[in-house]
Design an enzyme around this catalytic site. Structure first.
Site, PDB file in Angstrom:
ATOM      1  N   SER A   1       0.746  -1.241  -0.088  1.00 14.74           N
ATOM      2  CA  SER A   1      -0.021   0.145  -0.153  1.00 14.74           C
ATOM      3  C   SER A   1       0.800   1.301  -0.057  1.00 14.74           C
ATOM      4  O   SER A   1       0.280   2.345  -0.108  1.00 14.74           O
ATOM      5  CB  SER A   1      -1.072  -0.079   1.106  1.00 14.74           C
ATOM      6  OG  SER A   1      -0.516  -0.377   2.255  1.00 14.74           O
TER       7      SER A   1
ATOM      8  N   ALA B   1       0.882   0.683  10.692  1.00 18.48           N
ATOM      9  CA  ALA B   1       1.542  -0.798  10.566  1.00 18.48           C
ATOM     10  C   ALA B   1       1.014  -1.512   9.347  1.00 18.48           C
ATOM     11  O   ALA B   1      -0.055  -1.380   8.777  1.00 18.48           O
ATOM     12  CB  ALA B   1       1.154  -1.386  11.931  1.00 18.48           C
ATOM     13  N   PRO B   2       1.922  -2.105   8.734  1.00 20.58           N
ATOM     14  CA  PRO B   2       3.497  -2.291   8.992  1.00 20.58           C
ATOM     15  C   PRO B   2       4.258  -1.333   8.678  1.00 20.58           C
ATOM     16  O   PRO B   2       5.465  -0.970   8.959  1.00 20.58           O
ATOM     17  CB  PRO B   2       3.925  -3.480   8.296  1.00 20.58           C
ATOM     18  CG  PRO B   2       2.754  -3.537   6.896  1.00 20.58           C
ATOM     19  CD  PRO B   2       1.446  -2.742   7.519  1.00 20.58           C
TER      20      PRO B   2
ATOM     21  N   ASP C   1      -0.490   3.222  15.908  1.00 17.35           N
ATOM     22  CA  ASP C   1      -1.196   1.790  15.466  1.00 17.35           C
ATOM     23  C   ASP C   1      -0.883   0.806  16.504  1.00 17.35           C
ATOM     24  O   ASP C   1       0.284   0.806  17.003  1.00 17.35           O
ATOM     25  CB  ASP C   1      -0.494   1.325  13.866  1.00 17.35           C
ATOM     26  CG  ASP C   1      -1.344   0.225  13.376  1.00 17.35           C
ATOM     27  OD1 ASP C   1      -1.902  -0.581  14.219  1.00 17.35           O
ATOM     28  OD2 ASP C   1      -1.737   0.579  12.159  1.00 17.35           O
TER      29      ASP C   1
ATOM     30  N   ASP D   1      -5.244   4.899  19.815  1.00 20.39           N
ATOM     31  CA  ASP D   1      -6.287   5.027  18.745  1.00 20.39           C
ATOM     32  C   ASP D   1      -6.277   6.174  18.061  1.00 20.39           C
ATOM     33  O   ASP D   1      -6.055   7.367  18.502  1.00 20.39           O
ATOM     34  CB  ASP D   1      -7.588   4.933  19.814  1.00 20.39           C
ATOM     35  CG  ASP D   1      -8.888   5.092  18.887  1.00 20.39           C
ATOM     36  OD1 ASP D   1      -8.758   5.033  17.531  1.00 20.39           O
ATOM     37  OD2 ASP D   1     -10.049   4.672  19.150  1.00 20.39           O
TER      38      ASP D   1
ATOM     39  N   ASP E   1      -4.839   5.708   6.735  1.00 22.15           N
ATOM     40  CA  ASP E   1      -5.067   4.460   6.046  1.00 22.15           C
ATOM     41  C   ASP E   1      -5.981   3.549   6.785  1.00 22.15           C
ATOM     42  O   ASP E   1      -5.896   2.365   6.613  1.00 22.15           O
ATOM     43  CB  ASP E   1      -3.850   3.880   5.522  1.00 22.15           C
ATOM     44  CG  ASP E   1      -4.243   2.709   4.422  1.00 22.15           C
ATOM     45  OD1 ASP E   1      -5.244   2.774   3.844  1.00 22.15           O
ATOM     46  OD2 ASP E   1      -3.356   1.860   4.068  1.00 22.15           O
TER      47      ASP E   1
ATOM     48  N   LYS F   1     -12.901   4.445   2.679  1.00 23.74           N
ATOM     49  CA  LYS F   1     -13.659   3.332   2.241  1.00 23.74           C
ATOM     50  C   LYS F   1     -14.936   3.517   1.644  1.00 23.74           C
ATOM     51  O   LYS F   1     -15.798   4.310   2.158  1.00 23.74           O
ATOM     52  CB  LYS F   1     -13.703   2.072   3.308  1.00 23.74           C
ATOM     53  CG  LYS F   1     -12.362   2.031   4.165  1.00 23.74           C
ATOM     54  CD  LYS F   1     -11.383   1.335   3.297  1.00 23.74           C
ATOM     55  CE  LYS F   1      -9.873   1.635   3.726  1.00 23.74           C
ATOM     56  NZ  LYS F   1      -8.987   1.274   3.141  1.00 23.74           N
TER      57      LYS F   1
END
Ligand SMILES: C[S@@+](CC[C@H](N)C(=O)[O-])C[C@H]1O[C@@H](n2cnc3c(N)ncnc32)[C@H](O)[C@@H]1O
Length: 349
Positions: free
Chosen positions: A183, A216-217, A235, A255, A271, A300
């Protein structure tokens, strides 16, 4: 030359139709939109002369959300042999062009046709140059041929400064081997789309501070670190050790919807897979409250009414920032690397 032809991600033909129909209605361009499901394209057929040209003149391609490429023109049927002569004859009613792109649709059939296009491009280019139909000049329109099959092509035109940056709207980005996730390319593509190349040095500058929510990652963090920024990566999941070893990343297990940095930062990127309304509200809050200057957030998409829902969320952000007297720049695009999502960019001016 009265059809506006558009490429898109397969499955988003309905969104392209909804989006272009709304713009056409506002600009009083009569016509209708159609797009076969999973065809990776849609068209707006104008009922009055000059309609497609007016749409392209009044709209900025980069501001459209779902189309990946566009061109005005007509479909041409091709014979099995001597396609070049048929095309040359049709091009007599077209202006001389300044560049040539051969394109296919983002479908399995399209992939099979790309070999044919590669072989056909050389002879076609030579014939066009010889006939005086193609001159190397970026001020002249770009000739865009989209092959739907070896027998059918859309012969289209677009201004080279008002169409996709790459053929078919598909960026040629190389996956950096050291990046911890694929990503990473989403954020790089977003920068290409939303930030003019000549502004990268000042807007993506070394030592800027960035917050990566849902990091993450670390694919997006990798891009920020690659620009030598200092990154606060938020994260609960683990970050790639190679990134932590750079000394440029601080990893916080918190959070992302609650976290706020102690001081304003240059960038926020997010993301996190969440309801689009929640991600849009986060974007609005960070820019509205001056927590960051610039942000890229993934939205999304909902299952239904995808265009209508994105528009509603964008309007909500615009209304809120305007009511607070904040000058801003807002963009939204379904990038090539986006699947069931769109990417939003918001900048405080
Ligand atoms: C799609 S992944 C992000 C991939 C990342 N951008 C990259 O390039 O490697 C989404 C991440 O969001 C994180 N996440 C989900 N909800 C979160 C929340 N409320 N706060 C912070 N992170 C969250 C998940 O742990 C997951 O690592």
């Amino acid at each position: 030359m009265n059809t506006l032809f558009m490429h898109c991600r397969p499955g988003f033909e309905g969104e392209v139709c909804a989006e272009i129909s709304e713009h056409a209605a506002l600009l009083e361009v009569a016509g209708y939109a159609r797009g076969k499901a999973a065809s990776a394209c849609a068209e707006f057929v104008c009922s009055e002369a000059g309609g497609a040209e007016k749409l392209m003149r009044k709209l900025r391609f980069s501001r459209l959300i779902f189309p990946r490429q566009w061109a005005r023109g007509d479909f041409v049927e091709l014979p099995e042999t001597d396609r070049v002569s048929v095309l040359l004859a049709r091009l007599e009613s077209y202006p001389v062009c300044g560049s040539l792109w051969l394109e296919v649709l983002d479908t399995n059939d399209g992939k099979e046709l790309s070999n044919f296009c590669r072989k056909f491009e050389g002879p076609l280019r030579k014939a066009l140059e010889k006939a005086g139909r193609l001159r190397d000049d970026p001020r002249l329109p770009r000739l865009l041929l989209t092959f739907k099959s070896g027998r059918e092509v859309f012969l289209g035109l677009a201004e080279s400064n008002n169409c996709a940056l790459w053929p078919m709207g598909i960026p040629r980005l190389k996956f950096p081997r050291e990046a911890p996730s694929r990503s990473t390319l989403k954020l790089e593509e977003a920068w290409h789309h939303f930030i003019p190349r000549e502004q990268w040095e000042t807007r993506l500058a070394p030592e800027m501070v960035a917050v990566d929510l849902g990091a993450a990652p670390g694919g997006w963090t990798w891009q920020l670190v690659n620009r030598h920024m200092l990154v606060i990566a938020v994260d609960n999941g683990p970050m790639a050790e190679s990134l932590m070893d750079t000394g440029l990343v601080e990893h916080l297990q918190a959070d992302g919807f609650v976290f706020r940095p102690r001081r304003p930062v240059d960038w926020m990127v997010c993301d996190i897979v969440e309801k689009p309304a929640r991600s849009a509200a986060l974007l609005q809050a960070w820019i509205g409250e001056g927590v960051c200057r610039e942000a890229v957030v993934n939205l999304k998409l909902p299952m239904k009414q995808r265009y209508a829902e994105v528009r509603r969320l964008l309007e909500r952000i615009e209304d809120d920032l305007r009511s607070r007297g904040i000058a801003f720049e807002l963009g939204c695009k379904q990038l090539y690397h986006d699947r069931e999502e769109v990417t939003c960019h918001l900048r405080r001016l």
